[in-house]
Design an enzyme around this catalytic site. Structure first.
Site, PDB file in Angstrom:
ATOM      1  N   LYS A 121     -19.787   4.706 -12.031  1.00  0.00           N
ATOM      2  CA  LYS A 121     -19.969   4.361 -10.559  1.00  0.00           C
ATOM      3  C   LYS A 121     -20.584   5.609  -9.850  1.00  0.00           C
ATOM      4  CE  LYS A 121     -17.232   5.942  -7.304  1.00  0.00           C
ATOM      5  NZ  LYS A 121     -17.214   6.793  -6.371  1.00  0.00           N
ATOM      6  N   ASP A 140     -17.086   0.589  -6.207  1.00  0.00           N
ATOM      7  CA  ASP A 140     -15.994   1.522  -6.037  1.00  0.00           C
ATOM      8  C   ASP A 140     -14.599   0.568  -5.679  1.00  0.00           C
ATOM      9  OD1 ASP A 140     -16.154   0.753  -3.581  1.00  0.00           O
ATOM     10  OD2 ASP A 140     -16.269   2.929  -2.642  1.00  0.00           O
TER      11      ASP A 140
END
Length: 281
Positions: A121, A140
């Protein structure tokens, strides 16, 4: 409505209320962005933005951070979650960039993932925001939750990576970076984790979660809490000790111990005890 059509409608609705979809982490260059994103893991952007001005005053360049020790970094980030680990990661990241990448923040997702403290991420956020990568669509907790609630992904997408892959299949590549920011900001301020603000949401006509909410039974008036904590509408019975059954969505629901019905109400509030399936990571 299939998921591609739903995604188009949702992005159009979000664009109207979020005219500038961009990261809220304050930064001036790729080095500052990378530091901020590492610090933001399991921490709010607001908190990170309070810390980074003093941090960048102490370590204005990657070289300055690479020359530091974790013990030098810790006092500046002690209010951030997991400061010990993040201090080590930041110094390790800076040293690897200096030694393995010639002092330049790497531009690709695989190269970024080699750095300490940088997962998939984080790498995608930096690649997308700093380098306009068309390969990145970071997922996320906000993106994961919102994508599931709205119905942009299937229930089988039970990890951030699976959500990322499904979103990439239904969204045009040119929209990946913008979609990431739109979904994050929508999740941060409207489709919040504990209590989504459906009354202020621009996407209810396209939202699977909202659709299910509308199917919940309305409150019952005139219930008597003195006769029991719960009331089963199916068999008109008050009771205090419920049983629990799983519904067809896999959500555990309060049920009547006599007839097994999940059509149960809290006698103090008159509201149904049924819960809608939600998605958290």
């Amino acid at each position: 409505m299939n998921r591609k059509a739903r995604a188009r409608a949702v992005l159009e609705a979000l664009r109207r209320v979020i005219p500038r979809p961009e990261t809220e982490l304050r930064h001036e260059n790729p080095y500052q962005l990378l530091v901020a994103v590492i610090l933001s893991a399991q921490c709010t952007d607001e908190r990170v933005n309070r810390v980074t001005p003093a941090f960048f005053e102490a370590f204005p360049t990657l070289e300055a951070l690479a020359a530091a020790e974790p013990e030098d970094v810790y006092p500046l980030i002690r209010s951030i979650s997991y400061p010990n680990n993040k201090a080590k990661h930041l110094v390790g990241m800076a040293r690897m960039v200096r030694d393995a990448f010639g002092g330049e923040i790497p531009r690709t997702i695989p190269a970024l993932q080699r750095l300490p403290g940088v997962g998939r991420k984080t790498a995608q956020v930096v690649a997308s925001v700093a380098f306009d990568s068309e390969e990145a669509l970071p997922v996320d907790t906000h993106v994961f939750r919102v994508a599931h609630r709205i119905g942009l992904v299937t229930d089988e997408a039970d990890t951030p990576l699976k959500v990322e892959r499904q979103l990439k299949r239904i969204l045009p590549r040119k929209d990946w970076g913008e979609a990431h920011h739109l979904l994050i900001l929508h999740g941060r301020y409207t489709c919040t984790a504990r209590r989504p603000k459906c009354e202020a949401c621009p996407v209810p006509p396209h939202c699977r979660y909202y659709e299910r909410l509308q199917k919940l039974p309305p409150p019952l008036d005139g219930l008597d809490p003195g006769r029991g904590a719960f009331f089963c509408k199916t068999c008109a019975r008050y009771f205090d000790a419920p049983v629990r059954h799983e519904d067809r969505y896999g959500v555990e629901q309060i049920a009547c111990p006599a007839c097994g019905s999940m059509n149960v109400f809290d006698t103090k509030t008159g509201r149904t005890t049924k819960r809608i399936k939600d998605y958290r990571v």
